[in-house]
Design an enzyme around this catalytic site. Structure first.
Site, PDB file in Angstrom:
ATOM      1  N   CYS A   1     -19.217  36.243   7.846  1.00 43.34           N
ATOM      2  CA  CYS A   1     -19.485  37.352   8.824  1.00 43.34           C
ATOM      3  C   CYS A   1     -18.966  36.420   9.862  1.00 43.34           C
ATOM      4  CB  CYS A   1     -20.896  37.706   8.727  1.00 43.34           C
ATOM      5  SG  CYS A   1     -21.405  38.487  10.010  1.00 43.34           S
TER       6      CYS A   1
ATOM      7  N   VAL B   1     -26.854  40.507   9.428  1.00 44.09           N
ATOM      8  CA  VAL B   1     -26.886  39.075   9.931  1.00 44.09           C
ATOM      9  C   VAL B   1     -26.047  39.050  11.417  1.00 44.09           C
ATOM     10  CG1 VAL B   1     -27.685  37.959   7.680  1.00 44.09           C
ATOM     11  CG2 VAL B   1     -25.033  38.517   8.205  1.00 44.09           C
TER      12      VAL B   1
HETATM   13  N1  LIG Z   1     -23.635  43.946  16.290  1.00 38.46           N
HETATM   14  C1  LIG Z   1     -24.108  42.959  15.121  1.00 38.46           C
HETATM   15  C2  LIG Z   1     -23.528  43.012  14.076  1.00 38.46           C
HETATM   16  C3  LIG Z   1     -23.733  42.433  12.923  1.00 38.46           C
HETATM   17  C4  LIG Z   1     -23.115  43.036  11.673  1.00 38.46           C
HETATM   18  O1  LIG Z   1     -22.602  44.077  11.648  1.00 38.46           O
HETATM   19  N2  LIG Z   1     -23.249  42.118  10.490  1.00 38.46           N
HETATM   20  C5  LIG Z   1     -22.800  42.356   9.575  1.00 38.46           C
HETATM   21  C6  LIG Z   1     -22.049  41.305   8.527  1.00 38.46           C
HETATM   22  S1  LIG Z   1     -20.628  40.710   9.100  1.00 38.46           S
HETATM   23  C7  LIG Z   1     -23.715  42.902   8.374  1.00 38.46           C
HETATM   24  O2  LIG Z   1     -24.932  42.358   8.396  1.00 38.46           O
HETATM   25  N3  LIG Z   1     -23.669  44.002   7.544  1.00 38.46           N
HETATM   26  C8  LIG Z   1     -24.601  44.301   6.479  1.00 38.46           C
HETATM   27  C9  LIG Z   1     -25.221  45.642   7.027  1.00 38.46           C
HETATM   28  O3  LIG Z   1     -24.896  46.155   7.753  1.00 38.46           O
HETATM   29  O4  LIG Z   1     -26.052  46.117   5.980  1.00 38.46           O
HETATM   30  C10 LIG Z   1     -24.188  41.420  15.803  1.00 38.46           C
HETATM   31  O5  LIG Z   1     -23.387  41.251  16.787  1.00 38.46           O
HETATM   32  O6  LIG Z   1     -25.059  40.787  15.200  1.00 38.46           O
END
Ligand SMILES: N[C@@H](CCC(=O)N[C@@H](CS)C(=O)NCC(=O)O)C(=O)O
Length: 254
Positions: A27, A67
């Site tokens: 990620c 995350v």
């Molecule tokens: N705006 C958030 C974005 C975090 C994000 O989108 N993380 C993704 C992984 S790269 C995630 O957790 N995806 C799982 C989901 O959306 O359920 C940040 O900057 O932390």
């Protein structure tokens, strides 16, 4: 540290008093947090999460189950990389990762904001190729040109100055992944070393920053993960134990 990505039904590892980051190894947002903590030299634990089969307890730390999340005290967490990352910088003063000048801090945030279209183009190219529009490829290159101009006008090896700072660690995880796109059949996303000579120098300098080096994955590795995720079966645990992580912090949390 959990070397494997924990999933539904797995127990939450015991808390051991350090800062704890909930992450997924591939990620880019979680990578931002890891890089900042590495650069701040604070001790932390990493817990990797399988985002397709999330352990139930992740929602206690991150309400949407995303995350990164940072557990700063047992059972208490903050989430979203842009929010998390300012906290260690302000909590642990040295080395400062943000400019002292408020105007420069605002300009750094603008760089991050202006780069989001290039990031979106990357996500579409990597994970949803049929939706890729020519305008997205244009936006990607506009983002690269913009970064190169910023580096040129700042006249320093890093956007932050003579050393990498928050602005660099916020953008870097995407630049690291951009290099994987030509390897998955997207040559239009290649970072031409002649056109982007200054940017290419910056990219190489970033790879040598210790905080980055400790967590860096090659374009080839990113390409393999992207391909597995694009097929609908992300191979979260594809790395050897030695590659998983991490910088060994040199000083204890105050
Ligand atoms: N705006 C958030 C974005 C975090 C994000 O989108 N993380 C993704 C992984 S790269 C995630 O957790 N995806 C799982 C989901 O959306 O359920 C940040 O900057 O932390």
């Amino acid at each position: 540290m959990s070397e494997k990505h924990l999933q539904t039904g797995d127990a939450l590892p015991q808390y051991n008093g350090k800062l704890r980051v909930f992450a997924m190894r591939f990620c880019p947002y979680a990578e931002r947090t890891v890089l900042v903590l590495n650069a701040k030299n604070v001790q932390y634990d990493l817990v990797f999460i399988n985002l397709d089969h999330k352990p139930e307890w992740i929602f206690n730390f991150s309400p949407k189950g995303t995350v990164p999340a940072l557990e700063y005290e047992q059972g208490k967490a903050i989430f979203d990389s842009n929010i998390i990352n300012v906290y260690p910088d302000e909590q642990y003063p040295e080395p400062a990762l943000q400019a002292a000048d408020p105007l420069r801090r605002a300009q750094d945030k603008l760089i991050v904001e202006n780069f989001t279209a290039a990031q979106s183009a990357y996500y579409t190219a990597a994970f949803n190729a049929p939706a890729l529009q020519p305008t997205m490829v244009e936006n990607y290159h506009k983002g690269l040109e913009y970064l190169q101009k910023e580096l040129e006008s700042r006249g320093t090896p890093f956007l932050n100055g003579d050393s990498a700072g928050l602005v660099d660690f916020t953008l870097w995880p995407f630049l690291e992944r951009f290099e994987a796109l030509p390897l998955i059949g997207k040559p239009e996303f290649a970072i031409d070393r002649t056109k982007y000579a200054l940017l290419a120098t910056y990219i190489e300098a970033m790879k040598n920053v210790p905080a980055v080096k400790a967590y860096y994955l090659t374009a080839d590795t990113h390409a393999k993960f992207i391909e597995s995720r694009a097929k609908g079966d992300p191979n979260y645990n594809m790395l050897d134990t030695s590659e998983v992580c991490c910088m060994r912090p040199r000083k204890k949390k105050e």
